[in-house]
Design an enzyme around this catalytic site. Structure first.
Site, short mmCIF file in Angstrom:
data_model
loop_
_atom_site.label_atom_id
_atom_site.label_comp_id
_atom_site.label_asym_id
_atom_site.label_seq_id
_atom_site.Cartn_x
_atom_site.Cartn_y
_atom_site.Cartn_z
N HIS A 1 0.76 -1.11 -0.06
CA HIS A 1 0.03 0.03 -0.12
C HIS A 1 0.88 1.24 0.10
O HIS A 1 1.88 1.37 0.67
CB HIS A 1 -0.82 -0.02 1.17
CG HIS A 1 -1.95 1.18 1.31
ND1 HIS A 1 -1.67 2.50 1.41
CD2 HIS A 1 -3.18 1.08 0.68
CE1 HIS A 1 -2.76 3.10 1.43
NE2 HIS A 1 -3.95 2.31 1.01
N CYS B 1 -6.80 6.90 11.57
CA CYS B 1 -7.39 8.04 11.51
C CYS B 1 -8.90 8.38 11.93
O CYS B 1 -9.55 7.26 11.62
CB CYS B 1 -7.22 8.70 10.17
SG CYS B 1 -8.57 8.58 8.84
N GLU C 1 0.93 4.19 1.38
CA GLU C 1 1.03 4.67 2.73
C GLU C 1 2.23 3.79 3.40
O GLU C 1 2.87 4.27 4.27
CB GLU C 1 -0.20 4.79 3.58
CG GLU C 1 -0.11 5.51 4.80
CD GLU C 1 -1.17 5.41 5.75
OE1 GLU C 1 -1.21 5.24 6.97
OE2 GLU C 1 -2.54 5.31 5.10
#
Length: 331
Positions: free
Chosen positions: A142, A213, A144
């Site tokens: 991924h 988040c 990120e």
């Protein structure tokens, strides 16, 4: 002679009823809004083309709309010509080598990394400076994860994807470890992994506040409220969107019998929804509201639809634009 209604779109007088439970919050988070605003503001300031390394956010509809406005998406910096046009780094963040290479080439860069991803980068760096080996909970490949691992020297951060990998971990100093996480993971899955890390390494250090988040957490909680009440649930989002995939998994885990991830109404598998009378609908953090409305309209063409919003929390998070764009906007 009256026209014969097709199977795809029943006549109004024989449409079956359908109640749609619409999750709130859903769709764009503050980091995604900021990233899209960065591209649009850069286009307004510099004019097209503006180059963007990787997809600015994981949503094909958003990417295609920005392409039409003059954004050019590239995989690596070597695809960016020496034309003076700026290059934007996506919301997922990049390894330190990427901006370093841009500086070497004299490229103008704008960083659209989500501030909550930047927070994880800073945490990892602080742990490293304090001599701790960092364990990153996330999904291999991924963007990120690639960006976060690229903040530290090779060998000083280890990716952990599942419980089996924890069992196999044999760090050089088990009493000097720290953990951080990808921001878009399943809250429940991550909790199990972190609990296993703490059990095996009681002295491991974690973040002061969870790395997942607020938007990921809120959208998953909304799905948990809706999924047990409906016959099926649709997540609007791209297949390469981690937070969208996690929403579908959350719905499946709490017992929703039919769960689908779709980008556009044209992807809906209509036969799968033939007997559905109550439908849950949400959207990943990178999916625009226009696609949610498109899917409601598609069901309204086939069903007698009523829409009820199920709200679990009100979001008011806003992230400012990068300083260079704020300054330009003020002039």
């Amino acid at each position: 002679m009256n026209p014969v209604a097709s199977d795809d779109a029943p006549a109004a007088d024989r449409k079956p009823p359908l109640e749609i439970l619409l999750a709130a919050p859903r769709g764009f988070c503050a980091g995604v809004v900021r990233a899209i605003d960065v591209v649009e503001r850069a286009l307004a300031i510099y004019g097209p083309p503006v180059y963007v390394r990787h997809e600015i956010v994981h949503n094909k509809y958003v990417v295609e709309s920005l392409k039409r406005k003059g954004a050019v998406f590239v995989r690596e910096l070597d695809e960016v010509p020496d034309s003076g046009a700026p290059v934007i780094f996506s919301a997922h963040g990049v390894a330190k080598t990427v901006p370093a290479n841009a500086v070497e080439r004299g490229l103008t860069t704008i960083d659209a990394t989500c501030p909550l991803v930047t927070k994880v980068h800073r945490e990892a760096e602080i742990h490293h400076k304090r001599g701790r080996h960092v364990l990153l909970v996330g999904h291999s490949g991924h963007p990120e994860v690639v960006g976060t691992m690229g903040q530290l020297p090779k060998g000083s951060i280890t990716l952990v994807e599942d419980l089996d990998q924890i069992a196999a971990l044999e760090p050089e100093n088990p009493n000097n470890l720290a953990w951080v996480t990808q921001t878009t993971l399943s809250v429940d899955d991550t909790r199990h992994i972190v609990d296993a890390l703490k059990q095996k390494f009681p002295n491991i250090t974690g973040p002061h506040k969870d790395d997942i988040c607020y938007a990921t957490t809120n959208r998953q909680e909304a799905v948990k409220q809706i999924a047990p009440l409906v016959d099926a649930l649709i997540v609007v989002g791209s297949s390469n969107s981690s937070n969208s995939q996690r929403l579908r998994e959350v719905a499946e885990r709490v017992g929703c019998p039919i769960t689908r991830l779709v980008l556009r109404a044209e992807e809906i598998d209509w036969p799968a929804f033939a007997g559905v009378r109550k439908l849950g609908l949400t959207a990943g953090a990178s999916a625009p509201e226009v696609l949610v409305e498109e899917i409601i309209d598609a069901f309204a063409a086939r069903y007698d639809v009523t829409v009820d919003t199920v709200s679990t929390v009100v979001e008011d998070m806003v992230f400012p634009l990068p300083r260079e764009l704020r300054n330009e906007a003020a002039e």
